[in-house]
Design a protein around this motif. Structure first.
Motif, mmCIF file in Angstrom:
data_model
loop_
_atom_site.group_PDB
_atom_site.id
_atom_site.type_symbol
_atom_site.label_atom_id
_atom_site.label_comp_id
_atom_site.label_asym_id
_atom_site.label_seq_id
_atom_site.Cartn_x
_atom_site.Cartn_y
_atom_site.Cartn_z
ATOM 1 N N GLU A 18 -15.172 27.284 8.260
ATOM 2 C CA GLU A 18 -16.407 26.686 8.742
ATOM 3 C C GLU A 18 -17.194 27.661 9.612
ATOM 4 O O GLU A 18 -18.118 27.263 10.304
ATOM 5 N N ARG A 19 -16.829 28.891 9.561
ATOM 6 C CA ARG A 19 -17.366 29.865 10.502
ATOM 7 C C ARG A 19 -18.870 29.873 10.536
ATOM 8 O O ARG A 19 -19.548 29.919 9.527
ATOM 9 N N GLU A 24 -21.543 24.490 9.865
ATOM 10 C CA GLU A 24 -21.686 25.656 10.737
ATOM 11 C C GLU A 24 -22.342 25.354 12.056
ATOM 12 O O GLU A 24 -22.228 26.134 12.990
ATOM 13 N N TYR A 28 -16.798 23.483 12.749
ATOM 14 C CA TYR A 28 -16.202 24.643 13.407
ATOM 15 C C TYR A 28 -15.795 24.291 14.831
ATOM 16 O O TYR A 28 -14.705 24.609 15.294
ATOM 17 N N GLN A 42 -12.304 23.957 16.854
ATOM 18 C CA GLN A 42 -12.097 24.813 18.022
ATOM 19 C C GLN A 42 -11.572 24.004 19.205
ATOM 20 O O GLN A 42 -10.826 24.500 20.038
ATOM 21 N N MET A 82 -11.041 27.087 11.025
ATOM 22 C CA MET A 82 -12.236 27.544 11.732
ATOM 23 C C MET A 82 -12.947 28.628 10.935
ATOM 24 O O MET A 82 -14.167 28.680 10.873
ATOM 25 N N GLN A 83 -12.162 29.479 10.311
ATOM 26 C CA GLN A 83 -12.791 30.533 9.503
ATOM 27 C C GLN A 83 -13.572 29.954 8.337
ATOM 28 O O GLN A 83 -14.623 30.476 7.966
#
Lengths: 627, 335, 374
Positions: free
Chosen positions: C124-125, C225, C247, C251, C121-122
């Motif tokens: 693709e933050r 993003e 992202y 999630q 996730m980071q």
């Protein structure tokens, strides 16, 4: 957007509602009708014998896992073995075969129907297939012309998503509208096809006096490939978007064949079309209810109006075991009822309902495409077990004057080795390990050479409609819900057997031209064995022209193209429904599927089933108003 | 963790019987399951008897399979007697690896790959006998101790690539080395004559005295390789990339180097008489004292190349770009 | 780190050659996430976690699309593919650093786990900003500078998205300075179109001018993003395009719930961080059904002379060869993508074997695919 699983309904609710259309069967015929009708604003109930557990990706993945774990990987291996809605598989005991020859074959009573396990070929029929009687004095004529079918074929090819070469098909006599191309480009021919090509194309064959040079051509297929940039749906805007995996949330998968080589019985990535893709679109309109695990057992007739008032069905709990109560009875109502349970099951339901059957033809004229198989070892490794099961075939004898004498046929080149003829591939391992005592590197090498050079030719022959070939009810043999099983009376006429015998010779010649080692062998004990010799041991006279002097007999395999059990026609006297599949006796009853086809030519039936469904749906919309 | 005292000899026996290595078998992820299946099927005594016996003798027709044959069958098909022991056993069956296809329904090879030549052809052409050597090394069978270079050769043959390898004097004449990737290796004196080396990468390697006569090197990349004294006469090096290659004194008479990329190549003293260098890129190449007589240098790019002492009689320089950037004005005098 | 107020003259991208260099860096960035995604994917035991497999697989495949899009832009502005994907520093040594903000964070080759999902996730933050702040920050407020490894005083872009923003800016400016035709001088035959690249039919953009180049680069930004306007969780701003940004796909795994990309009966999608769709089947997300691969496996971790080391080396060599095939395909031979895809599938099989093989001497740890020799 409604998700598919939101549309599942309980039987009590379904029984309390009043629908515009009740569709029995969520296979290709039923799903297309449901989609067309729902998009036009009608309220539809789809009743399906199978369980709706494969509507989502995890559910489908369970089918995939079941397939991996099946010892016997037969055409129904991925699906639950369901005593409440049993399906025939090859020569298992679902059909009661009254003979003289077994029909055999498989279909799948699951959500999505037999398109879950179909191979995926989508050839159109030929003009003369619909005019067999007037041209050649054989079989029957259809009550519609080919020209009327063409626009519906285009809809079907769009719905299914066909990869193929229309121009190549035109050289085989298939007709399309001017400038038409198929939505996706043809599947590339396999390395095996290309290796065989020089041999095939060096030969001429003569059938009943007609001589033609042979060619290999690709098959149009319902699986995702490279989009054809020139494709225009119904002449509209350019482009095509393939449909991939069926799932509630959007998933970018299944958009192109990856060569899993498992078309039958299941494409694990859903690149092959199956009717759930259409059903999902029908369900997303929000106007379709889906009642699963419900087997129709009776159509309730109002004798005064001739209308079908209700569909009685039995709802069972689980597809994995016989329902402890024999199913719970319910009845659902619709202004129109469309049967789409497949030719055999439609006939079974119609017969069970003890309808007037004025033509006397319900259940009669059952047809299939029997296959003659021949197999050999190529001199070089050609890479068997790769790619879609069939990419190319020989279509020179689909049409022509010889059809007055004997059946038309096509030949498939199988990419998946000998399995269809000789059984599980583990037998090859047994042969080398147990019979020949090989082990270690020598075993590896021998296996490679043996399996990878396997070639199988499958010749699909037409059978004309014969009244005595029919489906009846086996009252003494019932399934777990108390429904009678189908009793099949079936015989392949000499008209077709002659072409099967000729196919055997053609295979010999093709193998010889390719330097391949013919391994074809038809053991007498096979359930579908047909002897070519009489009691005196001599070749029967009708086969002498086509057989080789040493031929003893052959076996055939079912094509699973069950048809003809409620044929359409020009008048109620000699047919069960009209050209719109509307039952002559019952104006609100439509009989979808190949049961309505009076002839089947040399085309796998699904594309035509789809086209006819679109046409029937148009007729329903025009002639029966909605609420 | 379950105690499996017989697991190691079980795997060793399985490797001998199946023709795959122990690590190959471990790679199926089913070693422990199969051990348990066989233990249950044969019993403790049966399993120990099996492990004590060597490879089976030849069977006859219609024989009941011996225990070791049942074991082979299990690894190849996942079947013990007539039942598939696990869904994974289907997918990991050695049968599929032996025929180099995917198990139908799993591990797809990709759209259109069925039109390509089966990889099994090349495997069988190279011969599986070399695998016996690997197994011997791994299992400590009898047999001659293999030299390091033989192992590298094996790796080259199996993986079509080799990095940092010792291939000195390797006997690879007329080999199929299409697309091979060899980097930073020593091929001194190797015999690659007549080999198929199209699109091969023989980069940063020593190819001194390597034999490449009649080799096909179309599109080959020999960047940074040392080819001094190499004999590339009559080789096809069309479109080859020899950027920065060291070819000092190399025999390239009559070689087809059309459209080759020889930028910064070291060709001092190279023998290029009659060579086809049409359209080749020779910027910054060192051709001092090279023999380019009768060479075809049409459209060649020789900007900043060093031609001191080079023989150019009879060379065709039409449209060539000369070291000072000028376009050449035609033929040079005959030799 | 203080924001610099750079002007055009201080942009690290001055000439077209610089632009090409930055696109090569873009290739490295797009590729750099693929081995971590694939390692996590391959570590999942077959038959389990089918939804997680789908999510990770789909993101990895889109990274390959991004790589293809970068190469299309690069080819369109006259870049030469030779020695890009096959250069010895193309694949980073893991754990690697990605340019994602003031605080660098490292991405490793690890098995599937909650931590791994959080790391993904980071990567693709999305950039968080208030409504009144422009979605692509004006140049003087972003951190510009050379990327890690290119020089001292490591500065970096706040996000991969802003990296591309700078590329787009300079592309635009160079077209104004030099003319679009001068900039887009590449050979059109080298463009990869959807004929040979699939999985997201219609997603590959053939680049031949500024408009298509920007379209391609924006697709990369948005698929990672999220869309800059409209529904934030979408991967694209085109109407009807309802795929989720990467992202948010990850999630979903973290929160155990699907997003609704279109709430029934409305035109609305779920808001970020608040999915309201079906729960992911709890039994499906099984973090124990994972092979115990050694994190950030290095060649040195595998004993000399062992067969598993030879296999890992084999994987590494085949992976390099695969990058060579891709490079060739992108260099004017697009039909080579078909056998290249075949190689990719074969790599998968080899990777599957590696993750099941225990490392001799470290019995509780399994091997993993090896991407570099260091």
């Amino acid at each position: 957007m409604t998700t598919a699983t939101d549309c599942l309904i309980s039987p009590t609710e379904a029984a309390s509602r009043s629908y515009d259309v009740v569709v029995v069967g969520a296979g290709i015929a039923g799903s297309i009708a449901a989609r067309k009708l729902a998009e036009a604003g009608r309220r539809v109930l789809v009743v399906e014998a199978g369980a709706a557990d494969n509507l989502t990706l995890p559910g489908f993945q369970r089918y995939v896992q079941r397939f991996y774990g099946a010892t016997d990987k037969h055409p129904n291996a991925p699906f639950p073995s369901n005593p409440n809605a049993p399906s025939p598989t090859d020569f298992n005991d679902y059909f009661i075969e009254a003979g003289p020859m077994p029909l055999g074959g498989s279909y799948s009573r699951v959500l999505g129907g037999t398109t879950l396990h179909w191979e995926g070929k989508t050839p159109r029929m030929l003009r003369e297939d619909l005019e067999l009687r007037s041209r050649y004095g054989v079989g029957l004529d259809w009550p519609i012309s080919y020209d009327e079918l063409i626009p519906y074929y285009e809809r079907a090819e769009y719905e299914i998503g066909v990869s193929g070469d229309a121009d190549e098909q035109r050289t085989l006599g298939v007709e399309f509208s001017e400038g038409y191309v198929l939505p996706m480009l043809p599947m590339p021919p396999s390395f095996l096809d290309e290796t065989l090509r020089p041999a095939v194309e060096s030969l001429e064959a003569t059938i009943a006096g007609t001589t033609r040079r042979l060619r290999l051509t690709t098959y149009p297929q319902g699986r995702n490939g490279i989009v054809n940039p020139n494709y225009r749906y119904l002449g509209g805007k350019a482009g095509y978007t393939p449909t991939g995996v069926v799932h509630d949330s959007p998933l970018d998968f299944g958009l192109r064949c990856q060569g899993n080589a498992n078309c039958v019985p299941l494409c694990p990535v859903q690149a092959k079309y199956d009717a759930r893709k259409t059903l999902a679109k029908a369900l997303s309109t929000g106007r379709v209810d889906l009642l699963d695990r419900a087997v129709a057992s009776n159509l309730v007739l109002n004798p005064e109006t001739g209308r079908i008032e209700a569909v009685e069905l039995r709802r069972y709990q689980s597809p994995h075991e016989a329902d402890p109560d024999g199913g719970t009875p319910f009845a659902v109502r619709g202004t129109v009822v469309a049967l789409a349970a497949n030719a055999i099951e439609n006939a079974r339901l119609l017969l069970s309902s003890q309808l007037p059957n004025s033509s006397g033809l319900i259940g009669c004229n059952v047809m299939d495409h029997p296959f003659l198989l021949a197999w050999a070892l190529m001199p070089e490794i050609t890479g068997a077990m790769r790619g879609p099961l069939v990419t190319s075939g020989i279509g020179e004898f689909r049409q022509g004057g010889f059809r007055a004498e004997q059946a038309a046929f096509v030949a498939d080149i199988h990419n998946d080795g000998w399995g269809w003829a000789t059984g599980a591939i583990s037998k090859e391992v047994d042969e080398l390990v147990v019979q020949q005592g090989l082990h270690g590197v020598a075993l590896r090498e021998a296996l490679g050479r043996r399996i990878s050079s396997q070639v199988l030719l499958a010749f699909m022959c037409e059978i004309p409609p014969l009244r005595e070939n029919r489906v009846a009810l086996a009252h003494d043999h019932r399934d777990a819900l108390g429904n009678p099983r189908p009793e099949i009376h079936y015989r392949i006429p000499d008209y077709s057997l002659r072409s099967m015998v000729a196919s055997r010779q053609l295979a010999r010649r093709i193998f010889a031209a390719a330097g391949a080692d013919d391994h074809t062998h038809y053991p007498e004990g096979d359930p579908a064995y047909v002897s070519l010799r009489g009691a005196d041991g001599q070749l029967l006279p009708q086969f002498v022209a086509d057989a080789s002097p040493d031929d003893e007999g052959l076996f055939y395999r079912g094509g699973n193209h069950f048809s003809g059990t409620h044929i359409m026609g020009a008048s109620p006297a000699d047919s069960v429904c009209n050209s719109h599949l509307q039952c002559w006796d019952h104006p609100n009853l439509y009989l979808l599927g190949s049961g309505s086809m009076p002839t089947i030519g040399t085309s796998n039936t699904s594309l035509t089933i789809a086209a006819l469904s679109f046409r029937a749906a148009d007729h329903i919309l025009a002639n029966h108003s909605g609420t | 963790m379950t105690h499996r005292p017989h697991l190691a000899p079980f795997l060793a026996l399985s490797a001998r019987l199946t023709g795959f290595s122990i690590v190959d078998l471990e790679g199926t992820g089913l070693a422990e399951l199969y051990h348990d299946v066989v233990l249950e099927g044969l019993g403790q005594d049966g399993l120990e008897a099996l492990l004590a016996v060597g490879p089976p003798g030849p069977g006859g027709a219609d024989q009941v399979p011996t225990a070791s044959q049942r074991l082979i069958r299990l690894w190849y098909t996942g079947l013990w007697d007539d039942s598939l022991v696990d869904p994974q056993a289907y997918r990991e069956g050695l049968l599929w690896r032996a025929i180099e296809t995917n198990p139908p329904g799993s591990r797809p090879p990709g759209y259109g790959t069925w039109a390509l030549e089966p990889s099994l052809c090349a495997t069988l052409a190279r011969g599986l006998a070399s695998l016996v050597l690997v197994l011997a090394l791994v299992l400590g069978w009898g047999g001659p101790a293999a030299a390091a270079s033989d192992a590298d050769l094996l790796r080259l043959q199996q993986a079509n690539s080799c990095s940092g390898c010792d291939l000195t004097a390797a006997a690879l004449a007329r080999s199929d080395l299409y697309g091979v990737a060899i980097s930073s290796s020593d091929l001194t004196g190797a015999d690659l004559s007549g080999s198929l080396l199209n699109d091969a990468r023989l980069v940063r390697s020593t190819l001194v005295d390597v034999k490449l006569e009649n080799a096909l090197l179309i599109g080959a990349d020999l960047s940074g390789s040392q080819l001094s004294g190499a004999d590339l006469s009559d080789s096809h090096l069309t479109n080859a990339i020899l950027r920065g290659a060291v070819l000092r004194g190399a025999a390239l008479e009559g070689a087809d180097l059309s459209s080759a990329d020889l930028r910064k190549a070291q060709l001092a003293g190279a023998h290029l008489a009659g060579a086809n260098l049409a359209g080749s890129r020779l910027q910054n190449a060192d051709l001092s004292n090279a023999d380019l007589s009768n060479a075809d240098l049409r459209h060649a790019d020789l900007r900043q190349a060093v031609l001191d002492g080079a023989r150019l009689c009879g060379a065709d320089l039409q449209e060539a770009l000369m070291p000072d950037g000028r376009r050449a004005d035609g033929l040079t005098p005959a030799c | 780190m203080t924001a610099m107020p750079p002007s055009k003259s201080e942009s690290p991208i001055q000439s077209i050659e610089d632009l090409r260099t930055y696109l090569v860096i873009a290739m490295q960035i797009e590729h750099a996430t693929i081995p971590p995604y694939l390692t996590a994917l391959y570590s999942i035991r077959p038959g389990s976690n089918s939804e997680a497999v789908e999510v990770i697989r789909s993101v990895a495949v889109e990274e390959m699309l991004h790589l293809t899009l970068v190469c299309n832009v690069y080819n369109a502005i006259g870049g030469t593919m030779a020695n890009t994907l096959t250069s010895s520093d193309f694949i980073p040594t893991y754990p690697a650093y990605l340019p994602t903000g003031e605080r660098e964070f490292e991405v490793g080759l690890r098995g599937f786990s909650p931590d791994t999902i959080a790391t993904f996730m980071q990567i693709e933050r999305m950039q968080e900003e208030a409504e009144d702040v422009p979605l692509v920050v004006a140049r003087q407020h972003s951190c510009l500078g050379m990327l890690p490894g290119a020089g001292e005083g490591r500065q970096s872009f706040y996000s991969i998205g802003l990296f591309y923003a700078e590329v787009i800016r300079r592309l635009f400016e160079l077209c104004q300075e030099l003319g679009e035709d001068t900039v887009f001088c590449g050979d059109p035959a080298k463009q990869i179109s959807q004929d040979y690249y699939y999985n997201g039919a219609g997603s590959v953009i053939v680049v031949h001018d500024l408009a298509t180049a920007i379209q391609a680069l924006r697709m990369i930004q948005e698929q990672g993003e999220g869309a800059p306007r409209g529904h934030r969780i979408y991967a694209g701003s085109a109407v009807g395009d309802h795929a989720l940004a990467h992202y948010f796909r990850f999630q979903q795994l973290q929160l155990g719930r699907y997003y609704q990309t279109l709430i029934p009966g409305s035109d609305e999608a779920d808001a970020p961080d608040a999915p309201t769709g079906a729960p992911m089947n709890g039994a499906e997300l099984d973090y124990a059904a994972v092979y115990p691969i050694k994190p950030d496996l290095r060649l040195a971790d595998l004993p000399e002379g062992s067969e598993v080391r030879a296999k890992a080396l084999d994987f590494q060599q085949r992976y390099s060869a695969f990058l060579g095939e891709l490079e060739r395909a992108f260099d004017g031979a697009p039909q080579q993508l078909i056998p290249a895809v075949g190689s990719m599938f074969r790599l998968r099989s080899l990777a599957d074997e590696l993750v099941r093989t225990p490392i001799p001497g470290q019995e509780h740890l399994h091997a993993a695919p090896l991407y570099t020799l260091t």
